[in-house]
Design a protein around this motif. Structure first.
Motif, PDB file in Angstrom:
ATOM      1  N   TYR A 128       0.833  -1.205   0.000  1.00 21.75           N
ATOM      2  CA  TYR A 128       0.000   0.000   0.000  1.00 21.75           C
ATOM      3  C   TYR A 128       0.872   1.261   0.000  1.00 21.75           C
ATOM      4  O   TYR A 128       0.513   2.273  -0.610  1.00 21.75           O
ATOM      5  N   ARG A 129       2.016   1.181   0.676  1.00 17.20           N
ATOM      6  CA  ARG A 129       2.936   2.326   0.739  1.00 17.20           C
ATOM      7  C   ARG A 129       3.904   2.337  -0.451  1.00 17.20           C
ATOM      8  O   ARG A 129       4.807   3.167  -0.503  1.00 17.20           O
ATOM      9  N   HIS A 130       3.745   1.388  -1.372  1.00 16.70           N
ATOM     10  CA  HIS A 130       4.624   1.278  -2.547  1.00 16.70           C
ATOM     11  C   HIS A 130       6.077   1.044  -2.134  1.00 16.70           C
ATOM     12  O   HIS A 130       7.008   1.586  -2.735  1.00 16.70           O
ATOM     13  N   GLN A 131       6.247   0.240  -1.093  1.00 17.22           N
ATOM     14  CA  GLN A 131       7.586  -0.110  -0.635  1.00 17.22           C
ATOM     15  C   GLN A 131       7.825  -1.608  -0.802  1.00 17.22           C
ATOM     16  O   GLN A 131       6.903  -2.383  -1.089  1.00 17.22           O
ATOM     17  N   GLU A 132       9.056  -2.009  -0.604  1.00 22.17           N
ATOM     18  CA  GLU A 132       9.423  -3.411  -0.811  1.00 22.17           C
ATOM     19  C   GLU A 132       8.778  -4.302   0.250  1.00 22.17           C
ATOM     20  O   GLU A 132       8.745  -3.961   1.435  1.00 22.17           O
ATOM     21  N   GLU A 133       8.275  -5.469  -0.196  1.00 17.93           N
ATOM     22  CA  GLU A 133       7.618  -6.405   0.717  1.00 17.93           C
ATOM     23  C   GLU A 133       8.631  -7.059   1.657  1.00 17.93           C
ATOM     24  O   GLU A 133       9.809  -7.197   1.332  1.00 17.93           O
ATOM     25  N   SER A 134       8.148  -7.474   2.813  1.00 17.86           N
ATOM     26  CA  SER A 134       8.974  -8.228   3.745  1.00 17.86           C
ATOM     27  C   SER A 134       9.362  -9.564   3.123  1.00 17.86           C
ATOM     28  O   SER A 134       8.573 -10.191   2.406  1.00 17.86           O
ATOM     29  N   THR A 135      10.586 -10.007   3.414  1.00 15.43           N
ATOM     30  CA  THR A 135      11.050 -11.288   2.868  1.00 15.43           C
ATOM     31  C   THR A 135      10.266 -12.463   3.439  1.00 15.43           C
ATOM     32  O   THR A 135      10.247 -13.547   2.857  1.00 15.43           O
ATOM     33  N   GLU A 136       9.616 -12.254   4.591  1.00 14.83           N
ATOM     34  CA  GLU A 136       8.860 -13.327   5.231  1.00 14.83           C
ATOM     35  C   GLU A 136       7.410 -13.397   4.753  1.00 14.83           C
ATOM     36  O   GLU A 136       6.649 -14.251   5.208  1.00 14.83           O
ATOM     37  N   SER A 137       7.038 -12.511   3.860  1.00  7.89           N
ATOM     38  CA  SER A 137       5.642 -12.412   3.446  1.00  7.89           C
ATOM     39  C   SER A 137       5.429 -13.053   2.079  1.00  7.89           C
ATOM     40  O   SER A 137       6.366 -13.435   1.391  1.00  7.89           O
ATOM     41  N   GLY A 138       4.157 -13.131   1.678  1.00  3.33           N
ATOM     42  CA  GLY A 138       3.828 -13.613   0.348  1.00  3.33           C
ATOM     43  C   GLY A 138       2.460 -14.270   0.307  1.00  3.33           C
ATOM     44  O   GLY A 138       1.867 -14.593   1.337  1.00  3.33           O
ATOM     45  N   ARG A 139       1.964 -14.469  -0.882  1.00  2.00           N
ATOM     46  CA  ARG A 139       0.679 -15.149  -1.047  1.00  2.00           C
ATOM     47  C   ARG A 139       0.906 -16.656  -1.070  1.00  2.00           C
ATOM     48  O   ARG A 139       1.995 -17.143  -1.407  1.00  2.00           O
ATOM     49  N   ILE A 140      -0.140 -17.395  -0.715  1.00  2.00           N
ATOM     50  CA  ILE A 140      -0.067 -18.854  -0.678  1.00  2.00           C
ATOM     51  C   ILE A 140      -1.182 -19.408  -1.555  1.00  2.00           C
ATOM     52  O   ILE A 140      -2.350 -19.030  -1.382  1.00  2.00           O
ATOM     53  N   GLU A 141      -0.842 -20.280  -2.478  1.00  2.55           N
ATOM     54  CA  GLU A 141      -1.874 -20.861  -3.337  1.00  2.55           C
ATOM     55  C   GLU A 141      -2.578 -22.005  -2.616  1.00  2.55           C
ATOM     56  O   GLU A 141      -1.944 -22.827  -1.954  1.00  2.55           O
ATOM     57  N   ILE A 142      -3.899 -22.020  -2.722  1.00  4.32           N
ATOM     58  CA  ILE A 142      -4.713 -23.108  -2.185  1.00  4.32           C
ATOM     59  C   ILE A 142      -5.019 -24.074  -3.326  1.00  4.32           C
ATOM     60  O   ILE A 142      -5.618 -23.686  -4.330  1.00  4.32           O
TER      61      ILE A 142
END
Length: 323
Positions: free
Chosen positions: A202-216
């Motif tokens: 949302y802030r247009h900054q780099e995502e955390s390395t521990e984050s991400g989407r998960i496919e179901i």
């Protein structure tokens, strides 16, 4: 906004064109219960609106109070522009918008027997018997008592006896439920954004390395769940990523600010002030307004803002230290 003419509601059938309604549109006598309201030009209704049928033929339209229709709330397919409902919307029959160029925004819950939405943003939840969604964002849950059809949407979660999925469907929570097994096309992909770093995006900054989407995986992540309430039992199919995030306890999800972002999106105009998520990459406040949140989630939906996949690897030694 153009100069709107104030109108006093007296007619049984109301035609609004370049008008502002100060006190809302409510019936004062029995004959007005069958009132139809047609919006044919720019309109602002500052209070609640009751109509037998509400048809929107032109925009912009903003209704600041609650809305209820006895028969139908309908947005014409050729409408292009903004339609905003600041509070709850309900209908004894149907709420329908298939206009692909209309930016319909519902800042609270929508409740109707039949709901069909296209290109709509809903801050609250949807409640209905039959619900059809295409290219929509629903921050809350979608609760259909009979059937649910979803194509290319972002939803909080959903539960329905019968579910059809198509395209890319993203969830803000880890799990969804259906009575029957979910039907889906070969092009369907279901993702959970529960561990995505939405705050940084949302802030247009780099995502955390521990984050991400998960496919179901709709084939292998199908769990049969039995719910018990006293002497009653109900079996559901649960599609969830909970079993895939063994290392989730090692992730500080609070720093993602997802909860703050989603709460601000859900509360919408009920908040007494405008909050922000800090500063963006340009040093400006990332304000949490309904308009900016709507734009952000549609950028996610359309792929303009990319969410990286969660790295599935973790250290067994680090995991053991948390036990």
């Amino acid at each position: 906004m153009s100069n709107l003419k104030e109108i006093h509601v007296t007619d049984t059938n109301l035609r609004l064109d370049n008008n502002i309604v100060k006190g809302g549109i409510l019936p004062n006598k029995i004959s007005e219960l069958s009132r139809t309201v047609n919006v044919v030009g720019e309109t602002v209704v500052e209070g609640p609106l009751y109509a037998n049928k509400l048809t929107i033929e032109a925009v912009p339209l903003e209704v600041k109070g609650a809305v209820f229709t006895q028969r139908e709330l309908y947005i014409n397919n050729d409408v292009a522009g903004n339609v905003t409902f600041r509070k709850a919307v309900g209908s004894a029959s149907s709420v329908v918008t298939r206009a692909t160029k209309c930016n319909a925004t519902f800042c609270s819950d929508v409740n109707a027997k039949s709901i069909t939405l296209s290109n709509a943003f809903v801050s609250g939840s949807l409640y209905g018997d039959e619900i059809v969604l295409e290219n929509c964002v629903v921050i809350g849950g979608v609760f259909a008592t009979q059937s649910l059809s979803v194509k290319d949407c972002i939803l909080g979660t959903f539960i329905s006896p019968f579910v059809e999925l198509d395209g890319n469907v993203n969830l803000l929570l880890p799990s969804v439920f259906s009575v029957e097994r979910v039907n889906y096309t070969k092009s369907t992909h279901l993702y959970s954004l529960a561990l995505a770093d939405l705050g940084s995006l949302y802030r247009h900054q780099e995502e955390s390395t521990e984050s991400g989407r998960i496919e179901i995986n709709l084939a292998s992540d199908d769990l049969r769940t039995t719910l018990t309430d006293g002497n009653q039992q109900r079996s559901l199919h649960s599609y969830s990523v909970v079993g895939k995030v063994l290392a989730a306890d090692m992730i500080d999800t609070d720093k993602f600010q997802n909860h703050f972002l989603l709460t601000a999106a859900a509360l919408g105009p009920q908040m007494l002030k405008t909050y922000d998520l800090g500063t963006d990459k340009n040093g400006k406040p990332a304000l949490l307004t309904t308009e900016r949140i709507r734009s952000f989630f549609f950028d996610l939906l359309h792929g303009k803002t990319k969410v990286k996949d969660l790295d599935g690897s973790f250290s067994i030694e680090q995991f053991a230290r948390t036990m």
